[in-house]
Write a protein that holds these residues in place. Structure first.
Motif, short mmCIF file in Angstrom:
data_model
loop_
_atom_site.label_atom_id
_atom_site.label_comp_id
_atom_site.label_asym_id
_atom_site.label_seq_id
_atom_site.Cartn_x
_atom_site.Cartn_y
_atom_site.Cartn_z
N ILE A 129 36.65 23.80 52.95
CA ILE A 129 36.88 25.45 51.88
C ILE A 129 34.87 25.86 52.11
O ILE A 129 34.24 25.15 51.68
N ASP A 130 35.44 27.37 51.31
CA ASP A 130 33.72 27.76 51.66
C ASP A 130 33.65 28.56 50.17
O ASP A 130 32.40 28.95 50.29
N ASN A 131 34.35 28.25 49.56
CA ASN A 131 33.76 28.33 47.98
C ASN A 131 34.59 27.22 47.57
O ASN A 131 36.35 26.31 47.76
N VAL A 132 33.81 27.05 45.96
CA VAL A 132 34.24 26.62 45.13
C VAL A 132 35.58 27.04 44.18
O VAL A 132 35.36 28.22 44.04
N LEU A 133 36.40 26.17 44.56
CA LEU A 133 38.04 27.17 43.44
C LEU A 133 37.91 27.10 42.41
O LEU A 133 36.29 26.52 41.12
N THR A 134 38.59 28.67 41.57
CA THR A 134 37.92 28.23 39.74
C THR A 134 39.09 27.99 39.21
O THR A 134 39.80 28.42 39.57
N ILE A 135 38.78 27.34 38.27
CA ILE A 135 39.85 26.73 37.29
C ILE A 135 40.75 27.92 36.91
O ILE A 135 40.13 28.70 35.71
N PRO A 136 41.67 28.46 36.60
CA PRO A 136 42.40 29.73 35.39
C PRO A 136 42.06 29.25 34.29
O PRO A 136 41.73 28.61 33.62
N GLN A 137 42.01 30.56 33.93
CA GLN A 137 41.49 30.90 32.33
C GLN A 137 42.59 31.63 31.41
O GLN A 137 43.70 31.28 31.65
N ASN A 138 42.43 30.84 30.14
CA ASN A 138 43.52 31.69 28.98
C ASN A 138 43.47 32.42 29.42
O ASN A 138 42.88 33.72 30.14
N VAL A 139 44.79 33.57 29.29
CA VAL A 139 45.68 35.15 29.25
C VAL A 139 44.55 35.84 28.66
O VAL A 139 43.77 36.72 29.54
N SER A 140 44.22 35.81 27.56
CA SER A 140 43.07 36.88 26.86
C SER A 140 41.89 36.90 27.85
O SER A 140 40.85 38.11 27.84
N SER A 141 41.11 35.51 28.33
CA SER A 141 39.76 35.36 28.53
C SER A 141 40.04 36.19 30.07
O SER A 141 38.93 36.22 30.88
N THR A 142 40.92 35.71 30.96
CA THR A 142 41.49 36.96 32.23
C THR A 142 41.68 38.32 31.94
O THR A 142 40.83 38.99 32.95
N ALA A 143 42.13 38.40 31.21
CA ALA A 143 42.12 40.25 30.51
C ALA A 143 40.29 41.00 30.31
O ALA A 143 40.05 41.76 31.05
N ILE A 144 39.81 39.96 29.65
CA ILE A 144 38.69 40.95 29.72
C ILE A 144 37.68 40.65 30.91
O ILE A 144 37.49 41.79 31.44
N VAL B 277 46.60 32.40 35.46
CA VAL B 277 46.27 31.63 34.44
C VAL B 277 46.31 30.49 33.71
O VAL B 277 47.45 30.01 34.31
N ALA B 278 46.01 29.93 32.66
CA ALA B 278 46.12 28.25 32.31
C ALA B 278 47.58 28.09 32.17
O ALA B 278 47.71 27.02 32.41
N ASN B 279 48.12 29.25 31.38
CA ASN B 279 49.66 28.54 30.84
C ASN B 279 50.67 29.61 31.93
O ASN B 279 52.26 29.24 31.57
N GLY B 280 50.48 29.95 33.66
CA GLY B 280 51.46 30.15 34.18
C GLY B 280 50.81 31.51 34.70
O GLY B 280 49.90 31.12 35.86
N VAL B 281 50.92 32.89 35.33
CA VAL B 281 50.58 34.05 35.76
C VAL B 281 51.31 35.07 35.27
O VAL B 281 51.64 35.45 34.87
N VAL B 282 50.15 36.09 36.05
CA VAL B 282 50.46 37.35 35.36
C VAL B 282 50.39 38.43 36.97
O VAL B 282 49.63 38.37 38.02
N HIS B 283 50.90 39.47 36.33
CA HIS B 283 51.03 40.60 37.56
C HIS B 283 50.74 41.23 37.11
O HIS B 283 51.43 42.07 35.69
N VAL B 284 49.82 42.36 37.44
CA VAL B 284 49.08 43.67 36.86
C VAL B 284 50.34 44.54 37.34
O VAL B 284 50.01 45.03 38.48
N ILE B 285 50.92 45.65 36.07
CA ILE B 285 51.32 46.95 36.94
C ILE B 285 50.69 47.73 36.30
O ILE B 285 50.06 48.40 35.13
N ASP B 286 51.75 49.18 36.94
CA ASP B 286 50.99 50.68 36.47
C ASP B 286 52.04 51.45 35.17
O ASP B 286 51.59 52.30 36.09
N ASN B 287 52.88 50.73 35.06
CA ASN B 287 53.07 51.42 33.63
C ASN B 287 53.55 50.11 32.38
O ASN B 287 53.74 48.82 32.96
N VAL B 288 53.70 51.02 31.01
CA VAL B 288 53.81 49.80 30.28
C VAL B 288 54.87 50.32 29.62
O VAL B 288 56.27 51.21 29.90
N LEU B 289 55.72 48.47 29.60
CA LEU B 289 57.39 48.54 29.85
C LEU B 289 57.95 49.34 28.17
O LEU B 289 57.21 48.75 27.28
N ASN B 290 58.88 49.37 28.38
CA ASN B 290 59.52 50.13 26.70
C ASN B 290 60.55 49.21 27.01
O ASN B 290 62.24 49.19 27.19
#
Length: 400
Positions: free
Chosen positions: A171-186, A293-306
């Motif tokens: 492969i042409d890149n070294v893989l990146t270990i997924p970070q925790n949720v807060s670090s990934t958000a930043i 992410v370190a503990n699962g997966v994040v999906h970025v969405i276009d609306n805040v859920l209520n």
């Protein structure tokens, strides 16, 4: 320096070949690495760690994603490599383990439907996913790609190099270990999510959960309901955020099914709708799926859920979904909500989302979303000897 290193690797390869007793046409792992010029950096690193070659060689039914010489050289310029330079054996072992897949996966097994393949990274300090942290495998045209943390991707440049314990893909890149949720958000520039988690005092809670799916609103989604945010109590904000979390299930995009409902951490259900390959959760559209992410997966969405408007339905033909908070109006800035959120130090570290099958590919490159922060990189460390130095203090013992 490179000429000397390559000569050493060639001598090692020749010695291995001369002493080989296996007459089979399938080489051992060390024979394969030693005879492949583009893997001389990896070979030097492996041979520099006592017992590592034997441990890797005894592994069975595995797929090794082997970064090329050029991939290692690029990696040495990144902050991740700088962090490993402290010779943290656990971090080094985690990085190596993340490049080894449980199971043998030839390139032909990778299709336009994403696969989420478990790796040998199961150290709880780096991964809190049952069965081990995963990589996403996806075929785009003639290219086989592996997506890792922060949506960084690696293309297979040479596929299906068989060895006695499985298969190697270069492969042409070294893989990146997924970070925790807060670090990934930043890192992703999702300052609204990061700020809201901090304000609701949920950072540690969300980061420590196991097997989670998080639907993370982008900054525009928070701005769209900006007038309502200052009036929320901490308890109300926490309830809204918890309505974006599925706890106990890692729901990658390929496992979400049209017309189903999934329980949210805050109580109540989230309705999944799929229209022409677009995924909606309640009235929010998934813009960027499968951010590991370190503990699962994040999906970025276009609306805040209520959580008090669970009947909000998507408008599949609309360019922008209607806000789920009645009476809320948009603001130009999130103000105090994001005032304490750090700016991403390396926007380019966050990659581009995969292009769905049948659509044109996005231009190369990525970067943090909705941010114009300057790029920062660690000083470059040269070549194969730098890689060997990083790995020199770590022994990785794999269970066959």
């Amino acid at each position: 320096m490179y000429r000397t290193i390559f000569s050493i690797a060639a001598l090692v390869a020749a010695a291995l070949a001369q002493n080989a007793t296996n007459s089979s046409s399938t080489p051992s792992l060390t024979q394969l690495l030693g005879s492949t010029d583009s893997l001389s950096t990896l070979m030097t690193a492996v041979m520099g760690v006592p017992g590592l070659a034997e441990s890797l060689g005894s592994a069975n039914n595995v797929t090794i994603l082997a970064p090329s010489n050029e991939a290692f050289e690029q990696f040495m310029s990144t902050p991740a490599a700088s962090a490993l330079a402290s010779n943290d054996s656990d971090a080094i072992q985690a990085l190596l383990s993340y490049h080894i897949l449980n199971g043998t996966y030839p390139a032909s097994a990778v299709t336009e439907t994403p696969l989420f393949l478990p790796t040998m990274l199961n150290n709880s300090e780096y991964a809190n996913v049952t069965g081990g942290q995963v990589v996403q495998a996806l075929r785009q045209g003639d290219n086989v790609l592996f997506y890792s943390g922060l949506l960084n991707n690696a293309s297979v440049t040479t596929a299906d190099q068989n060895f006695t314990g499985g298969v190697v893909h270069i492969i042409d890149n070294v893989l990146t270990i997924p970070q925790n949720v807060s670090s990934t958000a930043i890192a992703a520039g999702l300052s609204g999510v990061a700020g809201a988690l901090t304000s609701a005092r949920l950072v540690d809670t969300v980061d420590s959960l196991s097997d989670v799916t998080i639907f993370a609103p982008n900054n525009s989604a928070f701005q769209a309901i900006g007038s309502a945010l200052p009036n929320l109590t901490m308890t109300q904000l926490a309830g809204i955020l918890q309505y974006h979390v599925i706890n106990g299930t890692v729901a990658y995009s390929s496992t979400l099914e049209n017309g189903t409902s999934v329980p949210a951490l805050a109580g109540g259900d989230l309705a999944i709708t799929i229209v022409d390959r677009d995924i909606f959760v309640n009235s929010a559209k998934v813009l960027i799926p499968n951010v590991l992410v370190a503990n699962g997966v994040v999906h970025v969405i276009d609306n805040v859920l209520n959580p008090n408007n669970t009947d909000a339905a998507p408008q599949p033909t609309a360019e922008v979904q209607s806000a789920a908070f009645e009476g809320a109006t948009s603001v130009a800035s999130l103000g105090s909500l994001t005032s304490g959120v750090p700016t991403p130090t390396d926007p380019a570290a966050f990659g581009a989302a995969p292009t769905p099958a049948g659509e044109e590919s996005s231009p190369a490159g990525g970067g943090a979303m909705e941010t114009g922060a300057p790029e920062g990189a660690a000083p470059k460390v040269e070549g194969a000897m730098a890689a060997a130095a990083l790995f020199a203090g770590a022994g990785v013992w794999l269970n066959a």
